[in-house]
Design a protein around this motif. Structure first.
Motif, short mmCIF file in Angstrom:
data_model
loop_
_atom_site.label_atom_id
_atom_site.label_comp_id
_atom_site.label_asym_id
_atom_site.label_seq_id
_atom_site.Cartn_x
_atom_site.Cartn_y
_atom_site.Cartn_z
N ARG A 120 49.08 -6.42 119.04
CA ARG A 120 48.88 -7.41 117.98
C ARG A 120 48.48 -8.75 118.59
NH1 ARG A 120 53.87 -8.44 114.19
NH2 ARG A 120 54.45 -9.82 115.88
N VAL A 121 47.51 -9.40 118.00
CA VAL A 121 47.02 -10.68 118.51
C VAL A 121 47.75 -11.82 117.82
CG1 VAL A 121 44.99 -12.16 118.72
CG2 VAL A 121 44.77 -9.69 119.02
N TRP A 122 48.23 -12.76 118.63
CA TRP A 122 48.95 -13.93 118.14
C TRP A 122 48.16 -15.19 118.43
CZ3 TRP A 122 54.11 -14.80 116.43
CH2 TRP A 122 54.90 -13.66 116.32
N ASN A 123 48.34 -16.18 117.60
CA ASN A 123 47.96 -17.55 117.91
C ASN A 123 49.04 -18.06 118.86
OD1 ASN A 123 48.29 -20.51 117.55
ND2 ASN A 123 46.50 -20.22 116.25
N VAL A 124 48.66 -18.64 119.99
CA VAL A 124 49.64 -19.04 121.00
C VAL A 124 50.62 -20.07 120.45
CG1 VAL A 124 49.92 -20.15 123.26
CG2 VAL A 124 48.13 -18.44 122.92
N SER A 125 50.16 -21.00 119.64
CA SER A 125 51.06 -22.00 119.07
C SER A 125 52.08 -21.37 118.12
CB SER A 125 50.26 -23.07 118.31
OG SER A 125 49.44 -23.77 119.22
N ASP A 126 51.66 -20.41 117.32
CA ASP A 126 52.59 -19.70 116.43
C ASP A 126 53.62 -18.91 117.23
OD1 ASP A 126 51.25 -20.69 114.25
OD2 ASP A 126 50.11 -18.84 113.89
N PHE A 127 53.17 -18.27 118.30
CA PHE A 127 54.08 -17.52 119.17
C PHE A 127 55.13 -18.46 119.77
CE2 PHE A 127 55.35 -15.88 123.31
CZ PHE A 127 55.69 -14.57 123.01
#
Length: 59
Positions: A16-23
């Motif tokens: 699954r691909v995440w936005n780094v800031s959201d992670f």
């Protein structure tokens, strides 16, 4: 056969691909660590890449 399906589920979750800031927000990473991940991986990365490279400071 059940083991193969379980492995696919785990792989799909780690892919699954995440936005780094959201992670960083989701896993309570500090701003320094978020910026380090952004420089290392760019604005988006797979969950596996983020989990491998993220480091948390002791509380």
């Amino acid at each position: 056969m059940a083991d193969i399906n379980a492995d696919k589920h785990v792989f799909a979750r780690l892919a699954r691909v995440w936005n780094v800031s959201d992670f960083a927000k989701r896993f309570s990473l500090d701003r320094f660590e978020e910026n380090r991940l952004l420089k290392l991986l760019g604005p988006r990365a797979t969950e596996r890449q983020l989990l491998i490279n993220a480091g948390r400071r002791p509380l």
